[in-house]
Structure formats: structure tokens, C-alpha cells
Scaffold this motif. Structure first.
Motif, PDB file in Angstrom:
ATOM      1  N   PRO A  56       0.757  -1.391  -0.279  1.00  0.00           N
ATOM      2  CA  PRO A  56      -0.268   0.068  -0.299  1.00  0.00           C
ATOM      3  C   PRO A  56       0.543   1.218   0.079  1.00  0.00           C
ATOM      4  O   PRO A  56       1.954   1.202  -0.013  1.00  0.00           O
ATOM      5  N   SER A  57      -0.028   2.762   0.033  1.00  0.00           N
ATOM      6  CA  SER A  57       0.733   3.422  -0.848  1.00  0.00           C
ATOM      7  C   SER A  57       1.217   3.700   1.071  1.00  0.00           C
ATOM      8  O   SER A  57       0.288   4.423   1.942  1.00  0.00           O
ATOM      9  N   ILE A  58       2.464   4.140   1.380  1.00  0.00           N
ATOM     10  CA  ILE A  58       2.821   4.493   2.592  1.00  0.00           C
ATOM     11  C   ILE A  58       4.138   5.537   3.030  1.00  0.00           C
ATOM     12  O   ILE A  58       5.044   5.359   2.203  1.00  0.00           O
ATOM     13  N   SER A  59       3.890   6.972   3.063  1.00  0.00           N
ATOM     14  CA  SER A  59       4.973   7.615   2.970  1.00  0.00           C
ATOM     15  C   SER A  59       5.276   8.592   4.901  1.00  0.00           C
ATOM     16  O   SER A  59       4.694   8.159   5.281  1.00  0.00           O
ATOM     17  N   VAL A  60       6.390   8.902   4.403  1.00  0.00           N
ATOM     18  CA  VAL A  60       7.128   9.810   6.168  1.00  0.00           C
ATOM     19  C   VAL A  60       6.889  11.025   6.324  1.00  0.00           C
ATOM     20  O   VAL A  60       8.242  11.024   4.591  1.00  0.00           O
ATOM     21  N   ARG A  61       7.449  11.975   7.278  1.00  0.00           N
ATOM     22  CA  ARG A  61       8.234  12.827   6.693  1.00  0.00           C
ATOM     23  C   ARG A  61       8.944  12.827   7.453  1.00  0.00           C
ATOM     24  O   ARG A  61       8.645  12.420   9.154  1.00  0.00           O
ATOM     25  N   LEU A  62      10.165  13.169   7.464  1.00  0.00           N
ATOM     26  CA  LEU A  62      12.094  13.382   8.239  1.00  0.00           C
ATOM     27  C   LEU A  62      11.578  14.617   8.763  1.00  0.00           C
ATOM     28  O   LEU A  62      11.781  15.357   7.852  1.00  0.00           O
ATOM     29  N   PHE A  63      12.436  14.710  10.219  1.00  0.00           N
ATOM     30  CA  PHE A  63      12.527  16.102  10.270  1.00  0.00           C
ATOM     31  C   PHE A  63      14.243  15.745  10.950  1.00  0.00           C
ATOM     32  O   PHE A  63      14.081  14.829  11.521  1.00  0.00           O
ATOM     33  N   ILE A  64      15.193  16.730  11.359  1.00  0.00           N
ATOM     34  CA  ILE A  64      16.378  16.985  11.461  1.00  0.00           C
ATOM     35  C   ILE A  64      16.893  17.982  11.877  1.00  0.00           C
ATOM     36  O   ILE A  64      16.438  19.226  10.881  1.00  0.00           O
TER      37      ILE A  64
END
Length: 300
Positions: A56-64
Motif C-alpha cells: 500500500p501507499s505509505i509515506s513519511v516525513r522526516l525532520f532533523i
């Protein structure tokens, strides 16, 4: 609502957050918009998006923290799950972008925020956590995780519906486990939902594999609580929040479950549901919650 012969207008289900028409169309009542990742000059935090899965379509946003890119320092990883009644908001909503920028900057950690499309999918969040774990040997697809994440200091957190999913993730970690080298130290739930409200019908509709009102994802089983896969758990409740009794009940049942970890309940007086997302309008009120959350992450 009165039925008509036009399937485009005939409503088959209506809940607090959305209605469903006979032709399958879903109308959401709470509108949110998405913003792109960026460099936030106020906090000096960078963000970017990554794809976990296409089917399935799964995205993430990363922060650093931007300053980290010029170092070899390993810092804690925060896996945050957004709320929104399982129907609205996303990893790309401005409210969560502001919150994560602030937390990542002040706590000096790598933030990761999975996107979960409607209907709410517990399996998607588990898949995103597995994707995170695939970086533990330093050879995963995302360089920020390979280079900067301390996989012995992983934290899971979420609010409202996301707080609910935190429980299921921690249960799976306890029962199934994660690869060697990765450790979930703590879980934080902000104003979690666990059934007993008008939204129960909506949850049952969106999770067709449910086993009814006693489904352990909505009404946690004491046996599951006893196996939570973390050492520490922090629960925030708000005095004016309709979910306050639910959060307190989770805390009380967990203490009696036989779980060997440390649990703490914090109540914010005079506040309501998810007030911590209201940047910049409630900065003073949010300060105490943020300080407690950050100290929980860095507690030895």
C-alpha cells in the motif's frame, strides 16, 4: 438524512467526522491542507519526505536539526503518529509541521512521521516502523536514519487517534519484537482515544475486520498491556477534553496489568483536546507539556 433515488445524494453512513454516500463517495467534515517539506528558519530544522511502500501507499516525513548534518552525532529517534479522528490531518499538515519542528529542535532528535490514508490502518504504521528498523545496520534507503538515528533510543508518540495506534504498535513490539539493535524505550500518548464515545460507530465502520466494541485495538486487553514493548510510558490528559476519562482509565488498567515498566499520567488543567498543536496561539500553555515530553525522551 432523507434518502433519494440519486446515489450521488443518498447517504448510507454519517459520523462526526465524515459521511458516506451510496455511490461510495466520502465527504470529510474537517478539511486540512498539505504543505511541502522545508527548512524552517525559526527552529533551524530540515524536513523531507520518503516513500516506505507503494503498495500500500505509505509515506513519511522526516525532520532533523540542521546543525546535525555537520556532525557524526547519534540522537534519539521519535516516531510520531498524527491524530484527526482517523480521518483528517496527515504527516504533511501545517499543525504537525510546526509541532515537529519545535520538538525536533528542542529535543535534538530525528523525527519521523508516517502518513496513514483513510481508513486508519494499523498495519501501515507497523510497516513504517519495520522500515525504520531496516536502517539499524546503517544500510537502509534513508541516509538521515542510517547516519544519525540512535536505534537504542527509539520513542513512539501520538495524539488522539494516533495515541490509540501507539498502543497497538507497542503491543506488537512486545509480542513480535523488532530486529536486534533497535529498542523502543518509551511511548507517549497525548489525549488518546480508546472507545466509549460517539466515535465508536465510526471506528467500527472504518475497521471492518473488528471484533466489536471489545476489539483490543479499541478496548485494550490487560494481557496485551502486560506485554507492551517499551520501558516507559507517558500519558497526557486535559481537564476539558472529552477523552480525559479514557486516558485515565488506560493508566489505571495498565498499572494493574502486571507490566514491568514505568507509567506516568500528566493532566493539563484548563485545557482541551490536543491543545498542544495550536502554535503559535497557546505558547505559554504548551510550554509545560513540551518540557515534560522532552525530559521524558532524555530521561536516563
Amino acid at each position: 438524512m432523507e434518502s433519494t433515488t440519486n446515489p450521488e445524494q443518498e447517504v448510507t453512513h454519517e459520523f462526526r467526522a465524515f459521511r458516506v454516500y451510496k455511490d461510495g463517495r466520502v465527504e470529510k467534515f474537517f478539511k486540512t491542507h498539505k504543505i511541502p517539506p522545508s527548512h524552517d528558519p525559526a527552529t533551524d530544522v530540515l524536513s523531507k519526505d520518503a516513500v516506505v511502500s507503494t503498495d500500500p501507499s505509505i509515506s513519511v516525513r522526516l525532520f532533523i536539526p540542521n546543525k546535525l548534518l555537520s556532525s557524526d552525532q547519534k540522537i534519539p529517534l521519535l516516531f510520531y503518529i498524527h491524530g484527526g479522528a482517523f480521518t483528517s490531518h496527515s504527516a504533511f499538515s501545517p499543525q504537525y509541521q510546526n509541532f515537529m519542528n519545535t520538538v525536533v529542535s528542542r529535543a535534538n532528535l530525528v523525527g519521523l512521521f508516517p502518513e496513514r490514508p483513510i481508513p486508519a490502518c494499523y498495519d501501515d504504521s507497523w510497516a513504517a516502523l519495520q522500515w525504520v528498523a531496516a536502517h539499524v545496520d546503517g544500510h537502509g534507503p534513508e541516509e538521515w536514519l542510517n547516519k544519525y538515528a540512535d536505534f537504542q533510543r527509539v520513542f513512539i508518540a501520538g495524539d488522539s487517534a494516533g495515541g490509540n495506534i501507539c498502543h497497538t504498535l507497542a503491543t506488537r513490539v512486545g509480542k513480535i519484537g523488532l530486529p536486534a539493535g533497535i529498542k523502543v524505550v518509551g511511548v507517549t500518548m497525548f489525549h488518546p482515544y480508546f472507545g466509549g464515545t460517539e466515535d465508536d460507530r465510526m471506528w467500527l465502520f472504518m475497521c471492518p475486520t473488528n471484533t466489536g466494541l471489545n476489539d483490543p485495538r479499541m478496548k485494550p486487553d490487560p494481557a496485551d498491556l502486560a506485554q507492551l514493548g517499551c520501558e516507559r510510558l507517558l500519558i497526557f490528559v486535559a481537564e476539558l477534553d472529552h477523552l480525559r476519562p479514557i486516558g485515565i482509565d488506560y493508566y489505571e488498567v495498565l498499572k494493574k496489568s502486571g507490566w514491568g515498566g514505568k507509567v506516568e499520567l500528566v493532566e493539563n488543567i484548563g485545557e482541551d483536546h490536543c491543545f498542544h498543536l495550536r502554535f503559535p496561539h497557546k505558547v505559554e500553555e504548551i510550554e509545560g507539556l513540551l518540557s515534560k515530553f522532552i525530559s521524558f525522551i532524555h530521561e536516563e
